[in-house]
Scaffold this active site. Structure first.
Site, mmCIF file in Angstrom:
data_model
loop_
_atom_site.group_PDB
_atom_site.id
_atom_site.type_symbol
_atom_site.label_atom_id
_atom_site.label_comp_id
_atom_site.label_asym_id
_atom_site.label_seq_id
_atom_site.Cartn_x
_atom_site.Cartn_y
_atom_site.Cartn_z
ATOM 1 C CG HIS A 1 -2.088 0.912 1.091
ATOM 2 N ND1 HIS A 1 -2.032 2.246 1.416
ATOM 3 C CD2 HIS A 1 -3.333 0.672 0.618
ATOM 4 C CE1 HIS A 1 -3.202 2.789 1.156
ATOM 5 N NE2 HIS A 1 -4.010 1.866 0.666
ATOM 6 C CG ASP B 1 -8.552 -4.557 -2.791
ATOM 7 O OD1 ASP B 1 -9.769 -4.447 -2.614
ATOM 8 O OD2 ASP B 1 -7.846 -3.642 -3.242
HETATM 9 C C1 SDX Z 1 -6.373 -0.027 -2.914
HETATM 10 O O1 SDX Z 1 -4.498 4.443 -1.811
HETATM 11 C C2 SDX Z 1 -5.568 3.889 -1.339
HETATM 12 O O2 SDX Z 1 -6.101 4.341 -0.352
HETATM 13 C C3 SDX Z 1 -6.142 2.692 -2.122
HETATM 14 C C4 SDX Z 1 -7.104 1.816 -1.346
HETATM 15 C C5 SDX Z 1 -8.434 2.557 -1.060
HETATM 16 O O3 SDX Z 1 -9.125 2.164 -0.096
HETATM 17 O O4 SDX Z 1 -8.778 3.441 -1.835
HETATM 18 O O5 SDX Z 1 -6.548 1.339 -0.124
HETATM 19 C C6 SDX Z 1 -7.518 0.564 -2.201
HETATM 20 O O6 SDX Z 1 -6.162 0.364 -4.026
HETATM 21 C C7 SDX Z 1 -5.465 -1.070 -2.239
HETATM 22 C C8 SDX Z 1 -4.271 -1.480 -3.080
HETATM 23 C C9 SDX Z 1 -4.667 -2.601 -4.030
HETATM 24 N N1 SDX Z 1 -3.585 -2.967 -4.953
HETATM 25 C C10 SDX Z 1 -2.907 -4.114 -4.884
HETATM 26 O O7 SDX Z 1 -3.091 -4.919 -3.977
HETATM 27 C C11 SDX Z 1 -1.964 -4.372 -6.039
HETATM 28 C C12 SDX Z 1 -0.625 -4.894 -5.537
HETATM 29 N N2 SDX Z 1 0.060 -3.813 -4.825
HETATM 30 C C13 SDX Z 1 0.812 -2.879 -5.514
HETATM 31 O O8 SDX Z 1 1.029 -2.886 -6.867
HETATM 32 C C14 SDX Z 1 1.398 -1.686 -4.754
HETATM 33 O O9 SDX Z 1 1.799 -2.119 -3.499
HETATM 34 C C15 SDX Z 1 0.467 -0.460 -4.652
HETATM 35 C C16 SDX Z 1 -0.011 -0.010 -6.038
HETATM 36 C C17 SDX Z 1 -0.739 -0.760 -3.784
HETATM 37 C C18 SDX Z 1 1.298 0.697 -4.006
HETATM 38 O O10 SDX Z 1 2.244 1.124 -4.892
HETATM 39 P P1 SDX Z 1 3.400 2.205 -4.542
HETATM 40 O O11 SDX Z 1 3.103 2.912 -3.305
HETATM 41 O O12 SDX Z 1 3.599 3.011 -5.786
HETATM 42 O O13 SDX Z 1 4.649 1.318 -4.278
HETATM 43 P P2 SDX Z 1 5.604 0.687 -5.348
HETATM 44 O O14 SDX Z 1 4.845 -0.006 -6.421
HETATM 45 O O15 SDX Z 1 6.609 1.721 -5.796
HETATM 46 O O16 SDX Z 1 6.337 -0.413 -4.482
HETATM 47 C C19 SDX Z 1 7.444 -0.141 -3.625
HETATM 48 C C20 SDX Z 1 8.314 -1.366 -3.675
HETATM 49 C C21 SDX Z 1 8.730 -1.743 -5.109
HETATM 50 O O17 SDX Z 1 9.983 -2.383 -5.038
HETATM 51 P P3 SDX Z 1 11.345 -1.522 -5.329
HETATM 52 O O18 SDX Z 1 11.194 -1.008 -6.736
HETATM 53 O O19 SDX Z 1 11.408 -0.467 -4.290
HETATM 54 O O20 SDX Z 1 12.433 -2.574 -5.186
HETATM 55 O O21 SDX Z 1 7.618 -2.515 -3.162
HETATM 56 C C22 SDX Z 1 7.456 -3.481 -4.193
HETATM 57 C C23 SDX Z 1 7.698 -2.746 -5.517
HETATM 58 O O22 SDX Z 1 8.131 -3.606 -6.532
HETATM 59 N N3 SDX Z 1 6.069 -3.960 -4.129
HETATM 60 C C24 SDX Z 1 5.688 -5.232 -4.277
HETATM 61 C C25 SDX Z 1 4.295 -5.220 -4.115
HETATM 62 N N4 SDX Z 1 3.875 -3.967 -3.878
HETATM 63 C C26 SDX Z 1 4.961 -3.201 -3.900
HETATM 64 N N5 SDX Z 1 6.371 -6.348 -4.510
HETATM 65 C C27 SDX Z 1 5.663 -7.485 -4.613
HETATM 66 N N6 SDX Z 1 4.315 -7.564 -4.478
HETATM 67 C C28 SDX Z 1 3.625 -6.433 -4.227
HETATM 68 N N7 SDX Z 1 2.295 -6.479 -4.082
#
Ligand code: SDX
Length: 431
Positions: free
Chosen positions: A308, A366
């Site tokens: 998140h 989720d």
């Molecule tokens: C919702 O914002 C809100 O309030 C949203 C929400 C709401 O109520 O409205 O809470 C609802 O949208 C929940 C989120 C649902 N999405 C997912 O579950 C999809 C999987 N998660 C992600 O793709 C990700 O974690 C996000 C999109 C939720 C957050 O993305 P960020 O903040 O832009 O973080 P990032 O993608 O830059 O990740 C930081 C690091 C990265 O690694 P590095 O490049 O630093 O090495 O963490 C890693 C990412 O690759 N990472 C993951 C991961 N999520 C982040 N690695 C593996 N699996 C994951 N799920």
């Protein structure tokens, strides 16, 4: 906005600029850069708004480090346990928990707006039967502006109020009808004697040949899912609604824009993606393979329902959702649900893995919601529409707050331009 004597000093090309700092009631201080371009001639750069407050708000507060979520100051776990969705709607819209009489009036108002204009049925019929219910929802909610002209004038507080009630009241009917159309069953009309969640369940699962008896435990579980998703401060879809409405567009068009944004798998679409992922993993012994893939930079696979932008600790909603999943599966006598088994083992293994621990990646809202919804009988394609139905009150509350704010301006971000500078047009025969 609390003004204090704090300032931040920014040095640009050797010149110092004093920037005001605002202190919120909770959370980090905010540096006010509104005069930066006019005073210093520079922009700030923050793709994805990772360090930018786009507005001030009094509705929802998240402490990502603690894993805390407050609506108007009330913790989400207390609201999930003691309150119910329509009361939380009132709280989000009006700022306070309602007195009994106010709640009754509000519930009556919402109940009396649940029907859709009969002509809207024909609008549904224009879609292919295999259309995704989210595609239908984007279209139908946008089309509300063509059906309810008398509540599209955003400068009129009374029309704004009516539009808010219509959106909250009609969204269950819109979502249920998207589902009915998708499955080829006749539309089921709302019933005013049922509560909000029971009415939605009945509109989804009742057929003319057989009524659907709403189990109060399932209705309570549905109400809790709605409550947990009701608002989440300036997330992507809410920011989309605010940006769309900053130009003065009507609320139905703006909420349709929010639904479109929510659909993506990085946002509300993650609940569908998560269940599909659990299905694909299939058994506990395959989890290490998927965890390895999620950690691999060269593999686009990520654990859906994990991570998140704001929470660097447990999403408090996920905790309640996990508990609800246990209760619902227990009630429905679904023992040894393979997806719940995989989900619990996946959560455990990921949390023990240094990659997820170091990056502070925890299950989000989720992760468990799809398991509950599937157990209730919903297909995966309905998971995100149900998120949209619950988030409507959050979008509407944030929209109302923004329109009433005298500081409201059209949203107009700037850019870091990296393209060509001025060059002369070249005739086609010379290229
Ligand atoms: C919702 O914002 C809100 O309030 C949203 C929400 C709401 O109520 O409205 O809470 C609802 O949208 C929940 C989120 C649902 N999405 C997912 O579950 C999809 C999987 N998660 C992600 O793709 C990700 O974690 C996000 C999109 C939720 C957050 O993305 P960020 O903040 O832009 O973080 P990032 O993608 O830059 O990740 C930081 C690091 C990265 O690694 P590095 O490049 O630093 O090495 O963490 C890693 C990412 O690759 N990472 C993951 C991961 N999520 C982040 N690695 C593996 N699996 C994951 N799920």
């Amino acid at each position: 906005m609390t003004d204090n004597n704090k300032t931040a000093t920014l040095t640009v090309n050797g010149e110092n600029y004093e920037l005001p700092v605002h202190s919120p009631t909770a959370g980090p201080d905010v540096i006010d850069i509104r005069r930066l371009y006019s005073d210093a001639g520079v922009f700030t750069y923050d793709p994805g708004f990772t360090s930018t407050a786009s507005c001030d708000s009094t509705i929802t507060y998240i402490d990502g480090e603690k894993g805390e979520l407050l609506h108007r100051g009330y913790p989400i776990d207390q609201l999930a346990e003691k309150s119910h969705f329509l009361e939380v709607c009132y709280l989000l819209l009006y700022g306070e928990l309602p007195a009994a009489k106010d709640l009754e009036t509000f519930e009556t108002t919402i109940t009396r707006h649940t029907m859709l204009h009969e002509q809207m049925q024909y609008f549904y019929r224009g879609f292919r039967r295999d259309a995704h219910p989210m595609a239908i929802m984007v279209g139908v909610v946008g089309a509300m502006s063509a059906f309810y002209h008398d509540s599209t004038d955003v400068s009129d507080p009374n029309q704004r109020e009516i539009a808010s009630h219509r959106l909250i009241a009609k969204m269950p009917t819109i979502a249920a009808w998207a589902y009915k159309y998708h499955t080829g069953q006749p539309f089921v009309y709302p019933r005013n004697d049922l509560d909000y969640a029971s009415n939605f369940l009945r509109m989804c699962f009742s057929v003319p040949a057989e009524d659907y008896e709403v189990n109060p435990i399932l209705s309570r579980a549905m109400d809790r899912i709605l409550t947990l998703h009701a608002d989440h401060e300036q997330n992507a879809s809410t920011s989309t609604v605010r940006l769309a409405s900053s130009s003065g567009s009507n609320p139905f068009a703006c909420i349709a824009a929010g639904i479109a944004c929510l659909w993506g798998p990085a946002h509300g679409g993650a609940n569908q993606a998560c269940l599909e992922m659990l299905e694909e993993i299939g058994s506990v012994d395959r989890i290490p393979e998927y965890i390895a893939r999620a950690k691999d930079k060269d593999d686009p696979f990520r654990l859906m329902g994990f991570g998140h932008r704001v929470y660097k600790n447990f999403d408090p909603r996920a905790k309640v959702m996990k508990q609800s999943a246990d209760e619902v599966l227990d009630l429905l006598d679904i023992e040894n649900n393979p997806k719940l088994k995989v989900a619990k083992a996946l959560e455990k293994q990921a949390l023990e893995d240094p990659y997820f621990a170091d990056k502070k990646l925890f299950p989000n809202v989720d992760f468990y919601s799809g398991i509950i919804l599937e157990a209730m009988g919903f297909p995966t394609s309905m998971f995100t529409p149900i998120f949209a139905l619950s988030r409507t009150v959050g979008w509407v509350s944030q929209w109302k707050e923004m329109i009433a704010d005298p500081q409201n301006k059209i949203g107009r971000p700037r850019q870091l331009y990296l393209g060509e500078t001025t060059r002369d047009y070249v005739d086609i025969e010379k290229r």
